[in-house]
Design a protein around this motif. Structure first.
Motif, PDB file in Angstrom:
ATOM      1  N   ASP A  61      -6.757 -12.651   2.191  1.00  0.00           N
ATOM      2  CA  ASP A  61      -6.740 -12.336   3.621  1.00  0.00           C
ATOM      3  C   ASP A  61      -8.144 -11.917   4.086  1.00  0.00           C
ATOM      4  O   ASP A  61      -9.029 -11.647   3.272  1.00  0.00           O
ATOM      5  CB  ASP A  61      -5.714 -11.245   3.913  1.00  0.00           C
ATOM      6  CG  ASP A  61      -5.101 -11.413   5.305  1.00  0.00           C
ATOM      7  OD1 ASP A  61      -5.633 -12.219   6.100  1.00  0.00           O
ATOM      8  OD2 ASP A  61      -4.093 -10.733   5.600  1.00  0.00           O
ATOM      9  N   ARG A  66      -9.594  -8.168   9.814  1.00  0.00           N
ATOM     10  CA  ARG A  66      -8.999  -8.493  11.123  1.00  0.00           C
ATOM     11  C   ARG A  66     -10.053  -8.504  12.237  1.00  0.00           C
ATOM     12  O   ARG A  66      -9.940  -9.228  13.208  1.00  0.00           O
ATOM     13  CB  ARG A  66      -7.903  -7.461  11.407  1.00  0.00           C
ATOM     14  CG  ARG A  66      -7.283  -7.496  12.778  1.00  0.00           C
ATOM     15  CD  ARG A  66      -6.359  -8.681  12.932  1.00  0.00           C
ATOM     16  NE  ARG A  66      -5.666  -8.637  14.222  1.00  0.00           N
ATOM     17  CZ  ARG A  66      -6.204  -8.995  15.378  1.00  0.00           C
ATOM     18  NH1 ARG A  66      -7.456  -9.404  15.421  1.00  0.00           N
ATOM     19  NH2 ARG A  66      -5.513  -8.939  16.492  1.00  0.00           N
ATOM     20  N   ARG A 112       1.409 -14.271   3.418  1.00  0.00           N
ATOM     21  CA  ARG A 112       0.515 -13.461   2.584  1.00  0.00           C
ATOM     22  C   ARG A 112      -0.808 -13.132   3.308  1.00  0.00           C
ATOM     23  O   ARG A 112      -1.618 -12.383   2.783  1.00  0.00           O
ATOM     24  CB  ARG A 112       0.214 -14.185   1.267  1.00  0.00           C
ATOM     25  CG  ARG A 112       1.436 -14.256   0.343  1.00  0.00           C
ATOM     26  CD  ARG A 112       1.043 -14.499  -1.084  1.00  0.00           C
ATOM     27  NE  ARG A 112       0.080 -13.527  -1.582  1.00  0.00           N
ATOM     28  CZ  ARG A 112      -1.212 -13.767  -1.805  1.00  0.00           C
ATOM     29  NH1 ARG A 112      -1.719 -14.958  -1.567  1.00  0.00           N
ATOM     30  NH2 ARG A 112      -1.999 -12.832  -2.268  1.00  0.00           N
ATOM     31  N   PHE A 113      -0.999 -13.726   4.472  1.00  0.00           N
ATOM     32  CA  PHE A 113      -2.295 -13.540   5.146  1.00  0.00           C
ATOM     33  C   PHE A 113      -2.084 -13.032   6.585  1.00  0.00           C
ATOM     34  O   PHE A 113      -2.500 -13.677   7.551  1.00  0.00           O
ATOM     35  CB  PHE A 113      -3.070 -14.865   5.150  1.00  0.00           C
ATOM     36  CG  PHE A 113      -3.051 -15.534   3.792  1.00  0.00           C
ATOM     37  CD1 PHE A 113      -3.844 -15.047   2.770  1.00  0.00           C
ATOM     38  CD2 PHE A 113      -2.223 -16.615   3.543  1.00  0.00           C
ATOM     39  CE1 PHE A 113      -3.803 -15.628   1.511  1.00  0.00           C
ATOM     40  CE2 PHE A 113      -2.177 -17.209   2.293  1.00  0.00           C
ATOM     41  CZ  PHE A 113      -2.979 -16.715   1.271  1.00  0.00           C
ATOM     42  N   ARG A 171      -3.354 -10.679   8.393  1.00  0.00           N
ATOM     43  CA  ARG A 171      -4.504 -10.341   9.237  1.00  0.00           C
ATOM     44  C   ARG A 171      -5.168 -11.611   9.777  1.00  0.00           C
ATOM     45  O   ARG A 171      -5.565 -11.672  10.932  1.00  0.00           O
ATOM     46  CB  ARG A 171      -5.509  -9.475   8.459  1.00  0.00           C
ATOM     47  CG  ARG A 171      -4.933  -8.110   8.082  1.00  0.00           C
ATOM     48  CD  ARG A 171      -6.002  -7.169   7.563  1.00  0.00           C
ATOM     49  NE  ARG A 171      -6.566  -7.571   6.297  1.00  0.00           N
ATOM     50  CZ  ARG A 171      -6.013  -7.363   5.103  1.00  0.00           C
ATOM     51  NH1 ARG A 171      -4.854  -6.740   5.024  1.00  0.00           N
ATOM     52  NH2 ARG A 171      -6.594  -7.753   3.984  1.00  0.00           N
ATOM     53  N   ALA A 172      -5.247 -12.633   8.915  1.00  0.00           N
ATOM     54  CA  ALA A 172      -5.834 -13.895   9.385  1.00  0.00           C
ATOM     55  C   ALA A 172      -4.947 -14.497  10.485  1.00  0.00           C
ATOM     56  O   ALA A 172      -5.449 -14.984  11.506  1.00  0.00           O
ATOM     57  CB  ALA A 172      -5.965 -14.874   8.223  1.00  0.00           C
TER      58      ALA A 172
END
Ligand SMILES: Cc1ncc(COP(=O)(O)O)c(C=O)c1O
Length: 438
Positions: free
Chosen positions: A115, A118, A379-380, A382-383
């Motif tokens: 990730d 942010r 699983r990501f 923030r992306a």
């Protein structure tokens, strides 16, 4: 408040307001003419190519620079220099440009995504250890939109676990990290001269490293796997290792050199423009520009504009607001783009067992099913949140770096106008835009 252009008002900018890209002039024409007059069009020892490589090594503060025909080929050289072998793992950010993970795959390596931060969109060092295995060989941060990744923490991780730190600096020529230029902060780096970059030359790239042995491996990979030293002694081409043709050419080098001379002036304009935008948005609740940490300088080409629907008093999902803002800004005449909407692991080429054929190289992994689960978008977060709740101001054809302060003032006015009209916008298009993905 004046009427939004999307609702029938007058647009803030007109067609000719943005300056296009690339900007070429007499300097580039003369440089290419000199190449044609010399009659040397290519080759590793071409005078323009050698001059460019020397200039680049000096700029980045490293001993070796190799001109390549694209940023992607420079990345290939970096992976070759790091001797990534089939089944070995390379850690990359879940958000960024697809070139680096594709290069990993092409060597039979397995991309492991983590990730991102942010706020600045870069590979988050805190996430690296989550995917680390004994098969890991390299980390590839991307310095996204020209904003340096956290190279101190990534460097410490690379040293602790014996990984090669390869900078994908394609978007970041001129950016600094604690006063040092990006590209010289890890084992090696790749830059790009593709038409939309700060130094455009049509296509092209540069591989850089301070390590003599890595430079030799890269040179060999750039020239059909030949043994660089033996080649000079014996003559005739003998392929000793996997290689291809990654050389640049003299016209490309000449244009890039001429464009490089313009870089300091462009950077000064870019910084002025950035300050102008930051000042213009400072009092806007719920709207902010991509952050850069105090110990780094960024070379913005485009700038991410983040928004927060809740703070802005809107009961809209982020992607719905993103869609409305994008349409409203385009109607105002502002250059704005999503740039990317897929996370890198979501590309079918990387979802294990799909896209690449015959389950290769994922079949080399001891637990392919576990690996497949690790590519899932959840699983990501923030992306995903970053992409859903932001837009990219300025686009490939109308970059921030090329604009006059007058145009940037208009862009700022258009953003302020749209933000002030956000409630009217939401009322006018109540059912508009996709809902959130997750
Ligand atoms: C972050 C990043 N890496 C790599 C590349 C690939 O560079 P090129 O198009 O020169 O191959 C690009 C852009 O094109 C990029 O933005």
């Amino acid at each position: 408040m004046s009427q939004l252009a999307i609702l029938g008002g007058a647009p803030t900018l007109t067609q000719g307001d943005h300056r296009p890209w690339p900007q070429l002039g007499a300097r580039e024409r003369e440089a290419v003419s000199r190449v044609l007059e010399r009659g040397v069009l290519g080759g590793e020892d071409g005078p323009a190519s050698r001059a460019l490589e020397a200039r680049f090594a000096e700029l980045v503060g490293v001993r070796h620079a190799l001109l390549t025909h694209a940023g992607t080929s420079a990345l290939q050289l970096a992976l070759a220099a790091a001797e990534i072998a089939p089944g070995e793992e390379v850690i990359l950010p879940a958000y960024g440009y697809v070139a680096a993970p594709l290069c990993v795959l092409a060597r039979g390596g397995i991309p492991r995504f983590v990730d991102v931060d942010r706020e600045n969109g870069n590979l988050d060092p805190r996430a690296v250890e989550e995917v680390l295995t004994t098969r890991a060989r390299a980390i590839v941060p991307m310095h996204i939109h020209g904003c340096p990744a956290d190279m101190d923490r990534l460097g410490a991780l690379a040293a602790r676990y014996g990984l090669a730190l390869i900078e994908d600096a394609a978007q970041a020529l001129g950016a600094t990290h604690r006063g040092r230029p990006v590209g010289g902060l890890g084992a090696s780096a790749a830059f790009s001269f593709q038409s939309t970059k700060h130094v455009p030359a049509g296509e092209g790239g540069v591989f850089v490293t301070d390590d003599d042995a890595a430079a030799e491996r890269a040179r060999s990979a750039r020239g059909f796997g030949r043994d660089v030293r033996a080649q000079r002694e014996a003559g005739g081409l003998v392929a000793h290792t996997l290689g291809g043709v990654g050389r640049g050419n003299e016209m490309m080098a000449a244009v890039a050199l001429a464009q490089l001379e313009r870089l300091p002036e462009r950077m000064a304009t870019m910084r002025w423009n950035e300050t102008l935008l930051r000042d213009a948005f400072a009092d806007l609740e719920g709207l902010s520009l991509q952050a850069v940490e105090a110990d780094r300088t960024a070379v913005w080409y485009k700038l991410r504009l983040h928004f927060d629907a809740r703070v802005a008093g809107l009961a809209l999902a982020p992607r719905a607001l993103r869609s409305l803002l994008m349409r409203a800004l385009l109607a105002e005449g502002v250059g704005v783009t999503l740039w990317q909407d897929h996370l890198l692991p979501e590309h079918p080429a990387f979802a294990p067992h799909e896209g690449f054929g015959r389950r290769w190289p994922y079949a080399l992994h001891p637990e392919p099913d576990t690996l497949r689960a690790e590519y899932r978008a959840e699983r990501f977060p923030r992306a995903r949140a970053l992409l859903d709740a932001s837009l990219v101001l300025f686009d490939e054809n109308r970059p921030l770096i090329a604009q006059t302060p007058r145009t940037v003032e208009r862009v700022a006015a258009a953003v302020r106008k749209v933000w002030a009209g956000r409630h009217a916008l939401a009322r006018a298009f109540p059912d508009d835009g996709p809902t959130d993905r997750t």
